[in-house]
Motif scaffolding. Structure first.
Motif, PDB file in Angstrom:
ATOM      1  N   ASN A   1      -5.020   4.543  -4.230  1.00  0.00           N
ATOM      2  CA  ASN A   1      -6.399   4.438  -3.706  1.00  0.00           C
ATOM      3  C   ASN A   1      -7.284   3.686  -4.694  1.00  0.00           C
ATOM      4  OD1 ASN A   1      -5.152   6.713  -2.160  1.00  0.00           O
ATOM      5  ND2 ASN A   1      -7.160   6.775  -1.212  1.00  0.00           N
TER       6      ASN A   1
ATOM      7  N   ASP B   1      -4.742  11.627   8.572  1.00  0.00           N
ATOM      8  CA  ASP B   1      -4.736  11.821   7.113  1.00  0.00           C
ATOM      9  C   ASP B   1      -3.499  12.604   6.665  1.00  0.00           C
ATOM     10  OD1 ASP B   1      -6.978  10.478   6.330  1.00  0.00           O
ATOM     11  OD2 ASP B   1      -8.255  12.257   6.125  1.00  0.00           O
TER      12      ASP B   1
ATOM     13  N   PHE C   1     -13.390  15.815   4.900  1.00  0.00           N
ATOM     14  CA  PHE C   1     -12.479  15.986   6.038  1.00  0.00           C
ATOM     15  C   PHE C   1     -11.394  17.021   5.744  1.00  0.00           C
ATOM     16  CE2 PHE C   1     -13.632  11.303   6.768  1.00  0.00           C
ATOM     17  CZ  PHE C   1     -14.654  11.615   7.654  1.00  0.00           C
TER      18      PHE C   1
ATOM     19  N   ARG D   1      -9.478  14.701   9.277  1.00  0.00           N
ATOM     20  CA  ARG D   1      -9.521  13.384   9.926  1.00  0.00           C
ATOM     21  C   ARG D   1      -8.125  13.070  10.473  1.00  0.00           C
ATOM     22  NH1 ARG D   1     -11.354   8.288   6.275  1.00  0.00           N
ATOM     23  NH2 ARG D   1      -9.342   8.730   5.275  1.00  0.00           N
TER      24      ARG D   1
ATOM     25  N   TYR E   1      -2.282  -1.154  11.005  1.00  0.00           N
ATOM     26  CA  TYR E   1      -2.487  -1.653   9.643  1.00  0.00           C
ATOM     27  C   TYR E   1      -1.294  -1.291   8.756  1.00  0.00           C
ATOM     28  CZ  TYR E   1      -3.896  -1.838   4.796  1.00  0.00           C
ATOM     29  OH  TYR E   1      -3.893  -2.081   3.445  1.00  0.00           O
TER      30      TYR E   1
ATOM     31  N   ALA F   1     -15.485   3.651   5.444  1.00  0.00           N
ATOM     32  CA  ALA F   1     -14.426   4.556   5.906  1.00  0.00           C
ATOM     33  C   ALA F   1     -13.805   5.278   4.719  1.00  0.00           C
ATOM     34  CB  ALA F   1     -13.352   3.761   6.646  1.00  0.00           C
ATOM     35  N   ASN F   2     -13.914   4.699   3.532  1.00  0.00           N
ATOM     36  CA  ASN F   2     -13.240   5.266   2.354  1.00  0.00           C
ATOM     37  C   ASN F   2     -14.171   6.187   1.585  1.00  0.00           C
ATOM     38  OD1 ASN F   2     -11.842   2.151   2.412  1.00  0.00           O
ATOM     39  ND2 ASN F   2     -10.522   3.928   2.428  1.00  0.00           N
ATOM     40  N   LEU F   3     -13.551   7.102   0.839  1.00  0.00           N
ATOM     41  CA  LEU F   3     -14.305   8.177   0.207  1.00  0.00           C
ATOM     42  C   LEU F   3     -15.347   7.685  -0.810  1.00  0.00           C
ATOM     43  CD1 LEU F   3     -14.794  11.200  -0.247  1.00  0.00           C
ATOM     44  CD2 LEU F   3     -12.924  11.175  -1.926  1.00  0.00           C
TER      45      LEU F   3
ATOM     46  N   SER G   1       0.829  -1.207   0.000  1.00  0.00           N
ATOM     47  CA  SER G   1       0.000   0.000   0.000  1.00  0.00           C
ATOM     48  C   SER G   1       0.857   1.248   0.000  1.00  0.00           C
ATOM     49  CB  SER G   1      -0.870  -0.019   1.258  1.00  0.00           C
ATOM     50  OG  SER G   1      -1.502   1.220   1.448  1.00  0.00           O
TER      51      SER G   1
ATOM     52  N   THR H   1       0.323   3.543   1.748  1.00  0.00           N
ATOM     53  CA  THR H   1       0.367   3.984   3.141  1.00  0.00           C
ATOM     54  C   THR H   1       1.796   3.903   3.683  1.00  0.00           C
ATOM     55  OG1 THR H   1      -0.764   3.768   5.258  1.00  0.00           O
ATOM     56  CG2 THR H   1      -0.171   1.732   4.205  1.00  0.00           C
TER      57      THR H   1
ATOM     58  N   SER I   1     -19.240  13.807   4.804  1.00  0.00           N
ATOM     59  CA  SER I   1     -18.336  14.752   5.459  1.00  0.00           C
ATOM     60  C   SER I   1     -17.051  14.832   4.656  1.00  0.00           C
ATOM     61  CB  SER I   1     -17.999  14.274   6.879  1.00  0.00           C
ATOM     62  OG  SER I   1     -19.156  14.296   7.672  1.00  0.00           O
TER      63      SER I   1
ATOM     64  N   ARG J   1      -5.258  12.737  -3.646  1.00  0.00           N
ATOM     65  CA  ARG J   1      -4.948  11.303  -3.689  1.00  0.00           C
ATOM     66  C   ARG J   1      -4.866  10.858  -5.144  1.00  0.00           C
ATOM     67  NH1 ARG J   1      -4.466  12.404   0.812  1.00  0.00           N
ATOM     68  NH2 ARG J   1      -5.218  11.380   2.711  1.00  0.00           N
TER      69      ARG J   1
ATOM     70  N   ALA K   1      -7.765  17.382   0.368  1.00  0.00           N
ATOM     71  CA  ALA K   1      -6.586  16.516   0.237  1.00  0.00           C
ATOM     72  C   ALA K   1      -6.507  15.882  -1.157  1.00  0.00           C
ATOM     73  CB  ALA K   1      -6.644  15.433   1.309  1.00  0.00           C
TER      74      ALA K   1
HETATM   75  C1  WQD Z   1      -9.416   9.597   0.677  1.00  0.00           C
HETATM   76  C2  WQD Z   1      -9.603  11.087   0.941  1.00  0.00           C
HETATM   77  C3  WQD Z   1     -10.054  11.600   3.234  1.00  0.00           C
HETATM   78  C4  WQD Z   1     -13.935   9.685   3.534  1.00  0.00           C
HETATM   79  C5  WQD Z   1      -6.929   4.643   2.926  1.00  0.00           C
HETATM   80  C6  WQD Z   1      -5.885   3.967   3.758  1.00  0.00           C
HETATM   81  C7  WQD Z   1      -4.770   3.491   2.887  1.00  0.00           C
HETATM   82  C8  WQD Z   1      -5.288   2.650   1.723  1.00  0.00           C
HETATM   83  C9  WQD Z   1      -6.400   3.313   1.001  1.00  0.00           C
HETATM   84  C10 WQD Z   1      -5.141   0.353   2.319  1.00  0.00           C
HETATM   85  C11 WQD Z   1      -8.913  11.550   2.227  1.00  0.00           C
HETATM   86  C12 WQD Z   1     -11.227  11.972   2.375  1.00  0.00           C
HETATM   87  C13 WQD Z   1     -12.715  10.156   3.071  1.00  0.00           C
HETATM   88  C14 WQD Z   1     -14.963  10.609   3.825  1.00  0.00           C
HETATM   89  C15 WQD Z   1     -13.522  12.400   3.151  1.00  0.00           C
HETATM   90  N1  WQD Z   1      -5.809   1.406   2.179  1.00  0.00           N
HETATM   91  N2  WQD Z   1     -12.508  11.481   2.892  1.00  0.00           N
HETATM   92  N3  WQD Z   1     -14.715  11.933   3.616  1.00  0.00           N
HETATM   93  O1  WQD Z   1      -7.217   7.660   3.661  1.00  0.00           O
HETATM   94  O2  WQD Z   1      -6.245   8.030   1.340  1.00  0.00           O
HETATM   95  O3  WQD Z   1      -6.328   5.766   2.283  1.00  0.00           O
HETATM   96  O4  WQD Z   1      -7.400   3.742   1.923  1.00  0.00           O
HETATM   97  O5  WQD Z   1      -3.965   0.177   2.237  1.00  0.00           O
HETATM   98  O6  WQD Z   1      -3.912   2.760   3.703  1.00  0.00           O
HETATM   99  O7  WQD Z   1      -5.398   4.877   4.722  1.00  0.00           O
HETATM  100  O8  WQD Z   1      -8.417   6.807   1.579  1.00  0.00           O
HETATM  101  O9  WQD Z   1     -10.737   6.795   0.789  1.00  0.00           O
HETATM  102  O10 WQD Z   1     -10.299   6.931   3.280  1.00  0.00           O
HETATM  103  O11 WQD Z   1      -9.771   8.890   1.854  1.00  0.00           O
HETATM  104  O12 WQD Z   1     -13.328  13.592   3.010  1.00  0.00           O
HETATM  105  O13 WQD Z   1     -16.050  10.244   4.266  1.00  0.00           O
HETATM  106  O14 WQD Z   1     -10.993  11.340   1.134  1.00  0.00           O
HETATM  107  O15 WQD Z   1      -9.870  12.551   4.264  1.00  0.00           O
HETATM  108  O16 WQD Z   1      -8.432  12.840   2.005  1.00  0.00           O
HETATM  109  P1  WQD Z   1      -7.022   7.193   2.293  1.00  0.00           P
HETATM  110  P2  WQD Z   1      -9.887   7.284   1.896  1.00  0.00           P
END
Ligand code: WQD
Ligand code: NAD
Length: 339
Positions: free
Chosen positions: A180, A299, A219, A296, A150, A199-201, A125, A127, A217, A232, A230
């Motif tokens: 992502n 992040d 973040f 969040r 993780y 949890a993911n966008l 990842s 990450t 929301s 990605r 942010a």
């Molecule tokens: C993307 C962007 C959030 C949800 C995670 C893991 C990473 C990898 C991929 C496994 C960020 C923003 C999110 C929401 C928002 N997984 N957001 N509102 O955090 O880049 O990566 O998934 O390996 O390890 O950390 O992905 O999709 O959660 O967030 O504003 O309800 O969307 O703050 O900027 P992230 P994400």
């Protein structure tokens, strides 16, 4: 025909990879304990491919049962997807993450050794980069101290794989660092199935558009980025699946110069949270109610991939546009909701 065993093959990325492997002419054996998936993905894969792929409901932490799978099937290579993947959960339940993610890989490598299987591709990842000091992130950007258990399991698993390859002359390994992953198969027969509140966008976006969630929301809009949200690198899951096929082809053909290799898998293009929401609304003609809230915890501000190594060495590049990907994500959500 080469046979590929995929652990975690009933999951989001594994199921799409099973489809692309079959399309490329590989035999596939799916292993999964269904801890974060169900048989609908396996059925979807069988429907798309027209292959009655064998499925083994086995926990990779159960070394004995895993070894029996290798006795039952001829295996030429393994793609190891099986892992727990929720960052937040891992902070609350670190030992479950260390046990599942580390023990699974150790067992897979040991059983491969006993069965004489010499090729493995591992799901890592982006990450591992944390917030890189310069962008885009290349494979030689430093891995920063993990901010979650993780993330730590991904770094530790990369190291376990690297060291095991170093100690075993016949073995070759590839770590693919996914950015992502989003989207779904264009057939809408397989896609991402988050349990509970996503949890993911993108799953949150599609569920909000479907009316399952009231409001999304966002973040933070005070980052040092063009629109304050942010950045990605969102990679289509079908493109990502094909990167596994390219990596396997190379290692099975013995073309890898080093026996352990690492590749970024992304598009190379940064997209902001607001940019993604706007694109989703435009492409699908649907509204996504959102509100700006605070950042969040944990992040990073911006991360995207330098993909030139994968482009040049694997002959792979992301092909699907963000619009196509977001249309597929919405088609999948609509199908899941019966809309
Ligand atoms: C993307 C962007 C959030 C949800 C995670 C893991 C990473 C990898 C991929 C496994 C960020 C923003 C999110 C929401 C928002 N997984 N957001 N509102 O955090 O880049 O990566 O998934 O390996 O390890 O950390 O992905 O999709 O959660 O967030 O504003 O309800 O969307 O703050 O900027 P992230 P994400
Ligand atoms: P997923 O949860 O949809 O798929 C993982 C699959 O592994 C699930 O079907 C689950 O039931 C299975 N599994 C978990 N532990 C197992 C075990 N001990 N034995 C057998 N099966 C087990 O997740 P995904 O999004 O498809 O992720 C696949 C891999 O890619 C994971 O290793 C994940 O850490 C990694 N990854 C995912 C992302 C992402 O954002 N989705 C990003 C980077 C890396």
């Amino acid at each position: 025909m080469k046979n590929i065993l995929i652990t975690g093959g009933a999951g989001f990325i594994g199921s799409h990879t099973a489809v692309e492997l079959a399309a490329a002419g590989y035999g596939v054996v799916i292993v999964d304990n269904l801890s974060n998936s169900d048989m609908t993905a396996v059925e979807g894969v069988r429907r798309i491919t027209g292959c009655d792929m064998p499925f083994e409901q086995v926990d990779c932490c159960d070394r004995h049962s895993l070894a029996e799978v290798f006795d039952r099937h001829r295996v030429d290579a393994v793609i190891h997807f099986a892992a727990y993947k929720s960052v937040g959960d891992s902070v609350a339940r670190p030992l479950e993450y260390y046990r599942n993610n580390l023990l699974s890989l150790v067992n897979v490598l040991e059983v491969m050794g006993e069965a004489g299987v010499r090729h493995i591709v591992f799901s890592s990842s982006a990450t591992v980069y944390g917030q890189p000091s310069s962008l885009p992130a290349t494979e030689s950007s430093p891995r920063l101290p993990a901010t979650s258990p993780y993330g730590n399991t991904k770094q530790m698993c990369e190291d376990i794989l690297r060291d095991t390859v170093a100690a075993n002359e016949g073995l070759s390994g590839v770590s693919l660092r996914y950015f992502n992953p989003i989207g779904a198969h264009p057939s809408a027969l397989i896609g991402e199935l988050p349990r509970g509140v996503p949890a993911n966008l993108v799953p949150f976006v599609t569920q909000t558009a479907a009316g399952v969630r009231e409001v999304l929301s966002v973040f933070g809009d005070d980052y040092n980025t063009p629109d304050g949200t942010a950045l990605r690198d969102y990679i289509d899951v079908v493109d990502l699946a094909r990167a596994h096929v390219s990596a396997l082809r190379r290692t099975l053909a013995g073309e890898n110069d080093a026996r352990y290799e690492v590749f970024n898998v992304g598009t190379g293009a940064p997209v902001s949270v607001l940019g993604l929401i706007k694109a989703f609304e435009r492409v699908n003609g649907v509204r996504v109610p959102y509100r700006i809230v605070g950042r969040r915890a944990g992040d990073v501000e911006a991360v995207w991939a330098d993909t030139s190594l994968a482009n040049l060495t694997l002959g792979w590049r992301a092909e699907r546009t963000l619009d196509e990907t977001l249309a597929a994500a919405w088609a999948w959500e609509r199908r899941v909701r019966g809309m």
